[in-house]
Design a protein around this motif. Structure first.
Motif, mmCIF file in Angstrom:
data_model
loop_
_atom_site.group_PDB
_atom_site.id
_atom_site.type_symbol
_atom_site.label_atom_id
_atom_site.label_comp_id
_atom_site.label_asym_id
_atom_site.label_seq_id
_atom_site.Cartn_x
_atom_site.Cartn_y
_atom_site.Cartn_z
ATOM 1 N N ALA A 103 -72.347 20.221 -23.243
ATOM 2 C CA ALA A 103 -71.796 20.049 -21.893
ATOM 3 C C ALA A 103 -70.656 19.037 -21.909
ATOM 4 C CB ALA A 103 -72.895 19.605 -20.938
ATOM 5 N N TYR A 129 -67.602 20.723 -23.895
ATOM 6 C CA TYR A 129 -67.043 21.851 -23.142
ATOM 7 C C TYR A 129 -66.357 21.365 -21.863
ATOM 8 C CZ TYR A 129 -66.965 26.059 -20.242
ATOM 9 O OH TYR A 129 -66.575 27.086 -19.421
ATOM 10 N N SER A 130 -66.980 20.415 -21.163
ATOM 11 C CA SER A 130 -66.398 19.936 -19.904
ATOM 12 C C SER A 130 -65.086 19.205 -20.122
ATOM 13 C CB SER A 130 -67.384 19.014 -19.186
ATOM 14 O OG SER A 130 -68.574 19.688 -18.939
ATOM 15 N N HIS A 142 -61.945 20.712 -18.268
ATOM 16 C CA HIS A 142 -61.190 19.944 -17.274
ATOM 17 C C HIS A 142 -59.738 19.759 -17.695
ATOM 18 C CE1 HIS A 142 -65.269 18.232 -15.841
ATOM 19 N NE2 HIS A 142 -64.907 19.265 -15.109
ATOM 20 N N GLU A 164 -61.199 19.772 -2.670
ATOM 21 C CA GLU A 164 -61.512 19.837 -4.094
ATOM 22 C C GLU A 164 -60.449 20.655 -4.843
ATOM 23 O OE1 GLU A 164 -65.335 21.400 -5.968
ATOM 24 O OE2 GLU A 164 -65.957 19.533 -5.001
ATOM 25 N N TYR A 170 -63.548 9.491 -15.561
ATOM 26 C CA TYR A 170 -64.401 9.956 -14.461
ATOM 27 C C TYR A 170 -65.478 10.937 -14.910
ATOM 28 C CZ TYR A 170 -61.533 7.364 -11.268
ATOM 29 O OH TYR A 170 -60.918 6.326 -10.611
ATOM 30 N N GLN A 171 -65.196 11.749 -15.899
ATOM 31 C CA GLN A 171 -66.250 12.656 -16.361
ATOM 32 C C GLN A 171 -67.288 11.877 -17.170
ATOM 33 O OE1 GLN A 171 -65.345 16.370 -18.696
ATOM 34 N NE2 GLN A 171 -67.011 15.616 -19.982
ATOM 35 N N LYS A 189 -65.119 11.850 -9.485
ATOM 36 C CA LYS A 189 -66.379 11.958 -10.235
ATOM 37 C C LYS A 189 -67.039 13.298 -9.966
ATOM 38 C CE LYS A 189 -67.556 7.120 -10.725
ATOM 39 N NZ LYS A 189 -68.249 6.001 -10.121
ATOM 40 N N ASN A 190 -66.992 13.709 -8.706
ATOM 41 C CA ASN A 190 -67.609 14.989 -8.334
ATOM 42 C C ASN A 190 -66.852 16.163 -8.954
ATOM 43 O OD1 ASN A 190 -69.471 16.605 -6.830
ATOM 44 N ND2 ASN A 190 -67.741 17.135 -5.510
ATOM 45 N N LEU A 191 -65.528 16.045 -8.882
ATOM 46 C CA LEU A 191 -64.689 17.130 -9.407
ATOM 47 C C LEU A 191 -64.837 17.257 -10.928
ATOM 48 C CD1 LEU A 191 -62.226 19.041 -8.505
ATOM 49 C CD2 LEU A 191 -60.806 17.279 -9.559
ATOM 50 N N LEU A 192 -64.916 16.098 -11.592
ATOM 51 C CA LEU A 192 -64.909 16.101 -13.061
ATOM 52 C C LEU A 192 -66.311 15.910 -13.648
ATOM 53 C CD1 LEU A 192 -61.707 13.898 -13.556
ATOM 54 C CD2 LEU A 192 -61.869 16.379 -13.737
ATOM 55 N N ARG A 193 -67.334 16.252 -12.892
ATOM 56 C CA ARG A 193 -68.701 16.128 -13.455
ATOM 57 C C ARG A 193 -68.863 17.145 -14.589
ATOM 58 N NH1 ARG A 193 -68.722 19.049 -9.043
ATOM 59 N NH2 ARG A 193 -69.863 21.011 -9.000
ATOM 60 N N ARG A 194 -69.798 16.822 -15.487
ATOM 61 C CA ARG A 194 -70.028 17.730 -16.621
ATOM 62 C C ARG A 194 -70.516 19.096 -16.151
ATOM 63 N NH1 ARG A 194 -73.160 14.347 -21.355
ATOM 64 N NH2 ARG A 194 -71.480 12.863 -21.819
ATOM 65 N N LYS A 195 -70.033 20.127 -16.818
ATOM 66 C CA LYS A 195 -70.485 21.497 -16.532
ATOM 67 C C LYS A 195 -71.028 22.105 -17.824
ATOM 68 C CE LYS A 195 -67.222 21.355 -12.971
ATOM 69 N NZ LYS A 195 -66.155 20.364 -13.001
#
Lengths: 188, 124
Positions: A37, A40-41, A45, A122, A144-145, B9-15
């Motif tokens: 995760a 990949y994220s 992003h 968003e 931020y991630q 933070k919400n936009l770039l949260r882990r997926k």
């Protein structure tokens, strides 16, 4: 409790790294599942394409497999994965750049201001982040991630901490200005 | 209202990646050994700087040892040749001296045989 849990996870990852270095492929699968995760994220992003992100994430894990012997700890593994993903993502974007990335200043304002919780916010923010230059964008994503400290971001990106700080500050200021113009007031 | 930090933070949260991601990585991993040739392993081994310099140093040491050994062999061969020449000369000299001695001995013998006999003794 949280500390104990994270210590257990770290220990599990380190065991998996040791087993993998000894040739146990199932241990490598555990490492992939644990970190997929994150990798990949970061790629998603940055690249904004699920297929490109998956391709890049797979490449990163294959490279990890080749270099598993050099991994010393769970923290080092996370650092290594973030660093390789970050650099590979930037390289990938630079190779396909000429198709016309636009700067933040060139992004048009939306015609209608949206509500704070509106999905449009968003979408707008996503678009604005995507228009940031490569390095500030990656710095924002890591910050931020992964909720990383500036020092950690600087280490992963291999640039001075002051550059990271100024890049993030400038990017946030631009995002704030653009968003406040288009969506109303955005507090920091 | 959410802050920009929270929005980011919400936009770039882990997926999570698409289903079966780890399996696809393992499949690609299984495809790899066929492509890892001996030559690639060899080059990968020497890509490490320490080993690369160690290999260069080893080649230099072997080259120097080779030159030293060659020179030593040349010297030994020259000495052996000289010794052989000296031995031949010595044998020749010895041979000549023996010939001279034999000649002298022969000469003395012949002279002894040519001494005139006592006539008195001949009469009796």
């Amino acid at each position: 409790m949280g500390g104990w849990l994270s210590e257990t996870v770290e220990q599990t990852v380190e065991d998996a790294v040791d087993r993998c270095a000894a040739g146990d492929r199932s241990a490598f699968a555990e490492i992939v599942r644990e970190h997929q995760a994150m990798v990949y994220s970061l790629a998603l992003h940055f690249l904004r394409s699920p297929s490109l992100a998956e391709d890049l994430a797979q490449d990163v894990f294959l490279e990890l497999y080749r270099n598993i012997g050099s991994i010393q700890s769970a923290a080092h593994l996370r650092f290594w994965l973030r660093k390789v993903t970050c650099h590979r993502s930037i390289d990938r974007v630079r190779r396909r750049k000429p198709d016309g990335m636009i700067s933040l200043q060139e992004v048009p304002e939306p015609a209608v201001a949206a509500q704070a919780r509106d999905p449009l916010l968003e979408a707008k923010l996503w678009k604005l982040v995507a228009t940031l230059p490569d390095k500030p964008r990656m710095a924002i994503i890591l910050r931020y991630q992964e909720e990383m400290e500036l020092r950690e971001v600087a280490e992963v990106m291999e640039i001075p901490i002051n550059t990271v700080k100024s890049s993030i500050d400038r990017a946030l200021e631009l995002l704030r200005t653009k968003l406040s113009r288009s969506m109303g007031v955005v507090r920091t | 209202m959410k802050t920009l930090d929270n929005e980011l933070k919400n936009l770039l949260r882990r997926k999570d990646p698409p289903e079966g991601f780890a399996e696809r990585v393992m499949t690609r991993l299984d495809e790899r050994p066929a492509r890892v040739t001996f030559a690639r392993r060899f080059y990968a081994f020497f890509r490490r700087p320490v080993l690369r310099w160690a290999a260069v140093a080893a080649v230099c040491v072997v080259a120097v040892l080779g030159v030293v050994r060659y020179q030593h062999e040349q010297r030994t061969r020259a000495q052996a040749e000289r010794a052989s020449q000296e031995a031949i000369v010595a044998l020749r000299i010895t041979n000549e001296e023996i010939d001279a001695a034999l000649e002298r001995a022969q000469h003395v013998t012949l002279r002894a045989l040519q001494v005139p006999r006592n006539p008195k003794l001949q009469m009796e």
